[in-house]
Design an enzyme around this catalytic site. Sequence first.
Site, PDB file in Angstrom:
ATOM      1  N   HIS A 169       0.836  -1.203   0.000  1.00 27.48           N
ATOM      2  CA  HIS A 169       0.000   0.000   0.000  1.00 27.48           C
ATOM      3  C   HIS A 169       0.875   1.258   0.000  1.00 27.48           C
ATOM      4  CE1 HIS A 169      -3.604   2.412   1.257  1.00 27.48           C
ATOM      5  NE2 HIS A 169      -2.631   3.201   1.702  1.00 27.48           N
ATOM      6  N   GLU A 170       1.779   1.326   0.960  1.00 25.52           N
ATOM      7  CA  GLU A 170       2.603   2.527   1.069  1.00 25.52           C
ATOM      8  C   GLU A 170       3.509   2.679  -0.151  1.00 25.52           C
ATOM      9  OE1 GLU A 170       1.710   4.685   3.030  1.00 25.52           O
ATOM     10  OE2 GLU A 170       0.475   3.403   4.297  1.00 25.52           O
TER      11      GLU A 170
HETATM   12 ZN   LIG Z   1      -2.793   5.273   2.004  1.00 23.78          ZN
END
Ligand SMILES: [Zn+2]
Length: 676
Positions: free
Chosen positions: A467-468
Site C-alpha cells: 500500500h505505502e
Molecule cells: Zn494510504
Amino acid sequence: MSNPLLSSAELPPFQSITAKHVAPAIDKILADNRVALQELLAKSGSSHDFISAYESITDRLNKAWSPVSHLHSVADSEALREVYLPTQAKLSAYYTELGQNQTLYKKVKGLVDDASFDSLSQAEKKLLENSVRDFHLSGVDLDGDKKQRYGEIVQRLSELGTHFGNNVLDATQAWEKHISDASQLVGLPDSALAAARQAAEQKDQEGYLFNLEYPSFFPVITYCDNRAFRQEIYQAYITRASDLFVEGDKWDNQGIMNEILDLRLELANLLGFESYAHYSLATKMADKPEEVSAFLNELAERSVSVAREEFQSLSDFARDTYQVEELAPWDVAYYSEKLRQQEYDLSQEALRPYFPLNDVLAGLFEIVSRLYGIEVKPEEEKVEAWHPDVKVFGIYEGGQKIARFYLDLYARANKKGGAWMGECRVRRRLSDNSIQLPVAYMVCNFNGPVGDQPALLTHNEVTTLFHEFGHGLHHMLTQVDCAGVSGINGVPWDAVELPSQFLENWCWHPEAINLFAKHYQTGEALPQPMLEKLLAAKNFQSGMQMVRQLEFALFDFVLHSTWKQPGVSVQGVLDEVRQKVSVLPIADFNRFQCGFSHIFAGGYAAGYYSYKWAEVLSADAFSRFEEEGIFNTQTGADFKQYILEKGGSETPQVLFEAFRGRAPDVSALLRHSGLA
Ligand SMILES: [Zn+2]
C-alpha cells in the site's frame, strides 16, 4: 558553523540536523522568501518563468521543513518538540499571508485570464487554476477583520492538531505492562513473545514487556488466551488520550476536539460554506456532501446485513465451542481468529515464516519492475539517514536514476505508529532546465529482526508495505515538471488512495505471491494448500470490515456536516452512527474518538470517506488487469502513463477515464469484497 537545514545538498544531511538548527533556518528562509516574492511580483516576464521562479521559492522552504517534520515523526525528542510547535506556527502564518496576498492573487488570476494561458503546459494550467481556487479558500476575498480572524483560526487549528497527535503518542508511551510469568501469555505467537522479551531486555527487565504500540497490542488482543489481560490492554488502548485513560487524564483530547470542530466550522462559515464538510469538498473529487452521504449509505445498505450475519455466526461459534455467552469488545478479535482458524485452518502467524521482509521487498520490486519497466536497487553511495536501520534505494528507468527513497520499517520508541509515505523532495524542473528528482520516505512499524531471525511479516503487513509503496510510486514515477501538481501534489484527497490500494491487489494473486513467499529457513515456497486458504480467507468477515470503515467515515462526515446544530456532540454522533452501522459490542469506556488522529491531527477531516471512494477507483482500475492479465505490460504501461506519471496535473475523473475507457463503477469493489 553553517546550518545543515540550509544546505543545498541533494538530500538532507540527517546526521547533522539538530533541534537548534530549526528556528534559525526557517526564519532565514521565510525572510528571504518574503523579499524574493516582492522582487518576483515587481518583475515582468513570461507565465512560465513566473511559475518556475515561484516554485523555487516554495520548494526551498519545503526542502528545509520536510526533514524537520519527518524527524518529528520518526525520531522525536523533547528538544525537537520544543521548537516544532512555534516554528510550525510561523509556517502557518506565512502560508496564510501568501494565501491572502492580493498582489500575488491578482498576478495569478491575471495569468489565468491572459491570452498566453492556452500555450502553457497542462500541468502549468492546472497549477494556476488550483491556485486561484486556493486563494479563495485561503480568504483572499475577506475584509480586514475577517482576514485576520482567518489567520488566527488556521494557526490555532495547526497547533491543536499537533497537540492532539502528541497526546496520542504520549498516552501510547505512558502505558506498559510487565509480565514475568509466561503462563499468563498462553496463545501468543512466538514472534509476539520474542518481541515482548526483547522489549523487556532493552529496559533491563526479566520476562515480557507490552505496550500500546500496534505490533504489541495487536497480538495480545488477537491471540492471548488470558481474557483479563486482553481486557486490560484493550481498555488502555481504547481510552488513550481521553478522560478515562488508565494512566490518567492529562492527555485528554476531548476539549481539543471540540475546539477543533468549532474552529473548522467558523472557518468554513467565514469562507461562505455551510459546514466544514462543504468546505472540505471544494478540493475533492466528490462534488457535494449529498453525494458522499449517498455513497456511504449505499455501501452500508449493501453490507450491514452481511456484517450482522457474520457477527451472529461469530457469537454462535464462541458460545457453542467456548461457552462464551456474550462477546465483550476484547473478545471479538480473539474469537474471530479462532473462527478463521476453524474455517480456513490458517492464522496470520502461520504465514509469517513465509514472508521474510527481505524476500517480500525483493518480490515487491520485481512486481513493479514487471509492471512499469523500472528497476529498484539499493543506493550504492552512502546516504545519511536518521537511524541505522534505515536503507536507501534508487529507482531506475532505462538505466537512468529517476527517484530515490528511504525505507524505515521497524517500530521503535519516539517513532509515530502506523505506516505512511512522506515527501522528501518533489520532482520539478529547475530554472537551468535540469530535473530535481523525487525522493520519498517510506515508513512502517513492523517488528524488527529478533536475534538471528530476520523480520517476518504477516500477510496484513505485506499488504501495508505494498500500500505505502503504491503511494511512493505515485510520488516517484511522476513525469510532471511543476512541483505543485507533481506526484501526489494537487491530487484530491479522495483519489490519492487510488495507487496505494491498487498495488495491494498483487498481494492477493498466486502469480505475484509466489514471487516473494519463501520460508525464511528452508526457502520453500508457500505450500499450495496454505496459499489457497489465504486466498479463500480474504473475504472472511468482509461485511464486518466494511461496516467498521463505514463507521469511521460516517462519524467523520456527519460530525463535520452537522457540528453546532442543536444537540450535536462528538459522542452523540458516534453513538448514532454506531446505532446505524456497527454490529459490535461497545464498552462504556470506549473513547475511540480521542485517538482518531486521521481526522483530528491528519488531513482526513470530512475526508475519511476517501478510503472507500478511492477503493472504487482502485478496484475498478485493477479489474482491467483481471481482464488483461495481472502482469500485462501494456496495461501496466497504461496505468503508469495515465495515472502514476500524471500526478495532480489533471482531474482524477479525466485520468481514470483515460485509463479505463469509461467512468468508475462500484461493482468491482463489491465483487472484490465478496458483497456483490
Ligand atoms: Zn494510504
